[in-house]
Design an enzyme around this catalytic site. Structure first.
Site, PDB file in Angstrom:
ATOM      1  CB  SER A  99       9.675  -4.597  -4.880  1.00  0.00           C
ATOM      2  OG  SER A  99       9.350  -4.045  -3.429  1.00  0.00           O
TER       3      SER A  99
HETATM    4  N1  SAH Z   1       5.009  -2.322  -0.977  1.00  0.00           N
HETATM    5  C1  SAH Z   1       5.093  -0.460  -1.866  1.00  0.00           C
HETATM    6  C2  SAH Z   1       6.178  -0.690  -1.648  1.00  0.00           C
HETATM    7  C3  SAH Z   1       7.061  -0.242  -0.252  1.00  0.00           C
HETATM    8  S1  SAH Z   1       8.205   0.615   0.038  1.00  0.00           S
HETATM    9  C4  SAH Z   1       4.421  -0.943  -2.993  1.00  0.00           C
HETATM   10  O1  SAH Z   1       4.090  -1.706  -3.485  1.00  0.00           O
HETATM   11  O2  SAH Z   1       4.947   0.833  -3.636  1.00  0.00           O
HETATM   12  C5  SAH Z   1       8.479   0.299   1.085  1.00  0.00           C
HETATM   13  C6  SAH Z   1       7.449   1.468   1.978  1.00  0.00           C
HETATM   14  O3  SAH Z   1       7.230   0.990   3.427  1.00  0.00           O
HETATM   15  C7  SAH Z   1       7.660   3.094   2.105  1.00  0.00           C
HETATM   16  O4  SAH Z   1       6.771   3.453   1.934  1.00  0.00           O
HETATM   17  C8  SAH Z   1       8.027   3.263   3.430  1.00  0.00           C
HETATM   18  O5  SAH Z   1       7.491   4.545   3.429  1.00  0.00           O
HETATM   19  C9  SAH Z   1       7.609   2.375   4.443  1.00  0.00           C
HETATM   20  N2  SAH Z   1       7.390   1.932   5.987  1.00  0.00           N
HETATM   21  C10 SAH Z   1       8.505   3.069   6.729  1.00  0.00           C
HETATM   22  N3  SAH Z   1       8.616   2.288   7.829  1.00  0.00           N
HETATM   23  C11 SAH Z   1       7.488   1.953   7.784  1.00  0.00           C
HETATM   24  C12 SAH Z   1       6.652   1.756   8.982  1.00  0.00           C
HETATM   25  N4  SAH Z   1       7.193   1.370  10.154  1.00  0.00           N
HETATM   26  N5  SAH Z   1       5.631   1.162   8.821  1.00  0.00           N
HETATM   27  C13 SAH Z   1       4.856   1.337   7.439  1.00  0.00           C
HETATM   28  N6  SAH Z   1       5.109   1.997   6.641  1.00  0.00           N
HETATM   29  C14 SAH Z   1       6.317   1.761   6.755  1.00  0.00           C
END
Ligand code: SAH
Length: 253
Positions: A99
């Site tokens: 993000s």
């Molecule tokens: N917080 C992260 C960015 C998140 S991007 C950072 O600091 O880099 C969103 C992430 O959520 C992705 O890696 C994706 O694979 C994950 N995601 C999507 N659906 C999910 C779920 N049901 N459970 C856990 N993770 C999930």
């Protein structure tokens, strides 16, 4: 000692001095790029805090100092390193994103964290948000549905010395029962409804921050507070996150 031997001794001494000096100069050149690169990242990080975070209204001193400390450039791919402190999200592996720094700071501030808190994050991604949280609270639990990302983040966080973060490869929809209840929960993927298990695993008085809305277009960053078993939602700002996948896609809100 003959005068010839004395002359040689003087020459040897001079040669040793010269060689030592050259080694020292050479070694300092070796370390120079490392030092100047880390200075540059630090300068960029401080600029980011002033111009992109503080100027937009983030005022929690603890959040600001943590954003000025965590080395975001280590959480992005080498080829994006020069943009690590820019005012936008960046791609990480598997089509996911880290993000925008301002959004990380805003979500962190909205959680109103105390040093003794236990926090759950859904969507580990690069591990950057987890590191930011770990600088502010006692325990961080983070879940990532993509195994490769979970493994990579776990490795990096360990390497950086974060001992208060546990990374799990699973569907975050179901939370992490074993360590519940949590003082705060942060969902960093777009959701069209609040997963009920997360509300259940939130402490009374706890805060849950989640990008709520369409998983295709944009979402509204929402803070949910649990009071007397009921939830109170407050809408904060429009945001655009990558979609939450897994169980959430099978259920309607
Ligand atoms: N917080 C992260 C960015 C998140 S991007 C950072 O600091 O880099 C969103 C992430 O959520 C992705 O890696 C994706 O694979 C994950 N995601 C999507 N659906 C999910 C779920 N049901 N459970 C856990 N993770 C999930």
């Amino acid at each position: 000692m003959s005068s010839m031997a004395r002359l040689n001794k003087g020459r040897n001494y001079k040669a040793i001095k010269w060689i030592t000096l050259s080694i020292m100069i050479f070694a300092s050149f070796l370390f120079l790029p490392v030092a100047s690169a880390s200075d540059r990242y630090e300068r960029e990080r401080l600029r980011m805090v002033e111009k992109d975070i503080k100027a937009r209204g983030i005022s929690d001193e603890r959040v600001l100092s943590v954003m000025a400390k965590v080395p975001r450039h280590l959480f992005v791919d080498r080829r994006y390193r020069s943009q690590a402190y820019a005012d936008h999200p960046l791609p990480i592996d598997e089509g996911q994103t880290i993000s925008q720094p301002y959004i990380v700071a805003l979500m962190t501030e909205l959680l109103r964290l105390k040093p003794t808190d236990r926090v759950l994050e859904i969507g580990t991604g690069s591990g950057y948000q987890a590191a930011v949280l770990a600088e502010m609270v006692m325990e961080v639990y983070t879940i990532e549905i993509r195994e490769r990302l979970a493994r990579k983040a776990r490795r990096l966080l360990e390497k950086l010395g974060y001992k208060n973060i546990k990374v799990k490869h699973a569907d975050g929809y179901f939370g992490w029962k074993e360590y519940a209840p949590f003082d705060a929960i942060i969902v960093t993927a777009a959701a069209n409804h609040i997963p009920p298990p997360l509300v259940k695993q939130l402490k009374e008085g706890g805060r849950l921050v989640i990008p709520l809305g369409s998983t295709v277009f944009y979402q509204i960053l929402t803070v949910v507070t649990k009071k007397d078993g009921k939830i109170i939602a407050k809408q904060i700002a429009p945001v655009a996150f990558v979609p939450m996948v897994g169980e959430i896609t099978k259920r309607k809100d």
